[in-house]
Design a protein around this motif. Sequence first.
Motif, PDB file in Angstrom:
ATOM      1  N   ARG A 153       0.825  -1.213   0.000  1.00 47.47           N
ATOM      2  CA  ARG A 153       0.000   0.000   0.000  1.00 47.47           C
ATOM      3  C   ARG A 153       0.859   1.263   0.000  1.00 47.47           C
ATOM      4  O   ARG A 153       0.580   2.214  -0.733  1.00 47.47           O
ATOM      5  CB  ARG A 153      -0.908   0.025   1.233  1.00 47.47           C
ATOM      6  N   ASN A 154       1.909   1.268   0.820  1.00 45.35           N
ATOM      7  CA  ASN A 154       2.764   2.458   0.923  1.00 45.35           C
ATOM      8  C   ASN A 154       3.436   2.778  -0.406  1.00 45.35           C
ATOM      9  O   ASN A 154       3.572   3.942  -0.779  1.00 45.35           O
ATOM     10  CB  ASN A 154       3.815   2.263   2.011  1.00 45.35           C
TER      11      ASN A 154
ATOM     12  N   SER B 186       1.032   2.521 -12.238  1.00 40.30           N
ATOM     13  CA  SER B 186       0.004   1.578 -12.660  1.00 40.30           C
ATOM     14  C   SER B 186       0.265   0.191 -12.078  1.00 40.30           C
ATOM     15  O   SER B 186      -0.638  -0.451 -11.532  1.00 40.30           O
ATOM     16  CB  SER B 186      -0.045   1.502 -14.186  1.00 40.30           C
ATOM     17  N   ASP B 187       1.503  -0.266 -12.178  1.00 40.48           N
ATOM     18  CA  ASP B 187       1.863  -1.589 -11.647  1.00 40.48           C
ATOM     19  C   ASP B 187       1.670  -1.643 -10.132  1.00 40.48           C
ATOM     20  O   ASP B 187       1.125  -2.613  -9.594  1.00 40.48           O
ATOM     21  CB  ASP B 187       3.318  -1.923 -11.989  1.00 40.48           C
ATOM     22  N   ALA B 188       2.134  -0.587  -9.443  1.00 44.65           N
ATOM     23  CA  ALA B 188       2.032  -0.547  -7.981  1.00 44.65           C
ATOM     24  C   ALA B 188       0.570  -0.502  -7.545  1.00 44.65           C
ATOM     25  O   ALA B 188       0.173  -1.152  -6.568  1.00 44.65           O
ATOM     26  CB  ALA B 188       2.784   0.660  -7.434  1.00 44.65           C
ATOM     27  N   LEU B 189      -0.251   0.259  -8.274  1.00 43.73           N
ATOM     28  CA  LEU B 189      -1.663   0.417  -7.936  1.00 43.73           C
ATOM     29  C   LEU B 189      -2.427  -0.884  -8.173  1.00 43.73           C
ATOM     30  O   LEU B 189      -3.266  -1.285  -7.353  1.00 43.73           O
ATOM     31  CB  LEU B 189      -2.254   1.544  -8.787  1.00 43.73           C
ATOM     32  N   TRP B 190      -2.142  -1.535  -9.296  1.00 46.58           N
ATOM     33  CA  TRP B 190      -2.813  -2.796  -9.621  1.00 46.58           C
ATOM     34  C   TRP B 190      -2.508  -3.862  -8.566  1.00 46.58           C
ATOM     35  O   TRP B 190      -3.418  -4.565  -8.099  1.00 46.58           O
ATOM     36  CB  TRP B 190      -2.367  -3.270 -11.001  1.00 46.58           C
ATOM     37  N   LYS B 191      -1.254  -3.943  -8.171  1.00 49.89           N
ATOM     38  CA  LYS B 191      -0.845  -4.925  -7.157  1.00 49.89           C
ATOM     39  C   LYS B 191      -1.510  -4.618  -5.818  1.00 49.89           C
ATOM     40  O   LYS B 191      -1.972  -5.525  -5.116  1.00 49.89           O
ATOM     41  CB  LYS B 191       0.682  -4.906  -7.008  1.00 49.89           C
ATOM     42  N   TYR B 192      -1.560  -3.343  -5.465  1.00 48.42           N
ATOM     43  CA  TYR B 192      -2.176  -2.938  -4.196  1.00 48.42           C
ATOM     44  C   TYR B 192      -3.662  -3.284  -4.173  1.00 48.42           C
ATOM     45  O   TYR B 192      -4.161  -3.881  -3.207  1.00 48.42           O
ATOM     46  CB  TYR B 192      -1.987  -1.438  -3.965  1.00 48.42           C
TER      47      TYR B 192
END
Length: 300
Positions: free
Chosen positions: A136-137, A188-194
């Motif tokens: 999340r961070n 985008s990658d970080a948001l999708w994973k979160y």
Amino acid sequence: MNDEQHHYLNSFIEYMQVEKNYSEYTIQYYRQDLEDFFLFMSEQGISALTTVEYSDGRLYLTELYQHQYSRASVARKISSLRSFYKFLMREKFVNENPFALLSQPKQHVQLPKFFYEEELEQLFQACDGEEFLSIRNRALLEILYATGIRVSECVNIQLQHIDFDFETIVVKGKGKKERIVLFGHFASDALWKYIHQARTGLMENASSHSYLFVNFRGEPLTDRGVRYILNKLIQKAALTGKMHPHMLRHTFATHLLNNGADLRTVQELLGHESLSSTQVYTHVTKEHLRKTYMSYHPRA
């Protein structure tokens, strides 16, 4: 406060809420500034708003300086009174604005603080890990830096506001005005994973809602929560000082300008109504260029 002052103060507050869409935070400042002036009127024996003159404004300005208010506070108070009397003129209650020609103190322009790319990299490294909160961070940090949005805009993002196909987010800015912000593939990658891993896990025992960012209990993240997270990342990254969330917004704008973006584009991305609000970042980039020149030119 007499009946006349009370009536027009409430009318002015309603005007700012309904027509101007000002935030409660802004309105509180206006209310306090006007109540302070009403107290001054009482002390000076000025009973009616219609009898306030330019000379009274000058006297009030002198009193503010005697009470050692900062230049920024004095400028804000005079601006509040100028807006109030402009409203009274619109309502045809007064014929002149006694604060219209009152000169405000020149404010010292403090250049926004921003992160260098090496410092940002340290912050991103501080988010490494597969725990839900670490995921999340990283998503939070990536979105704040990728979009330059305000923290108040960030915590109000709903899942339905995100379009992964076009890599855009609809955010509500000041005055409840909507705008579209862009994000790149890192965010985008970080948001999708979160969303598909961490948020689902954090929401397991929480009531259902559509806010994007949540705390460890699955409840919507608050402004204060974001500040806490970012300061913890600063400590973990071993960077000095405290990190105000606005620094990421400053960093977003500064890095765009340093890499050749035009001022109008940055203005639109930041959601600034006035270009003058964005121009402060040109001073930051010039200062950065000056420091680089002085550090590396053989005859600087």
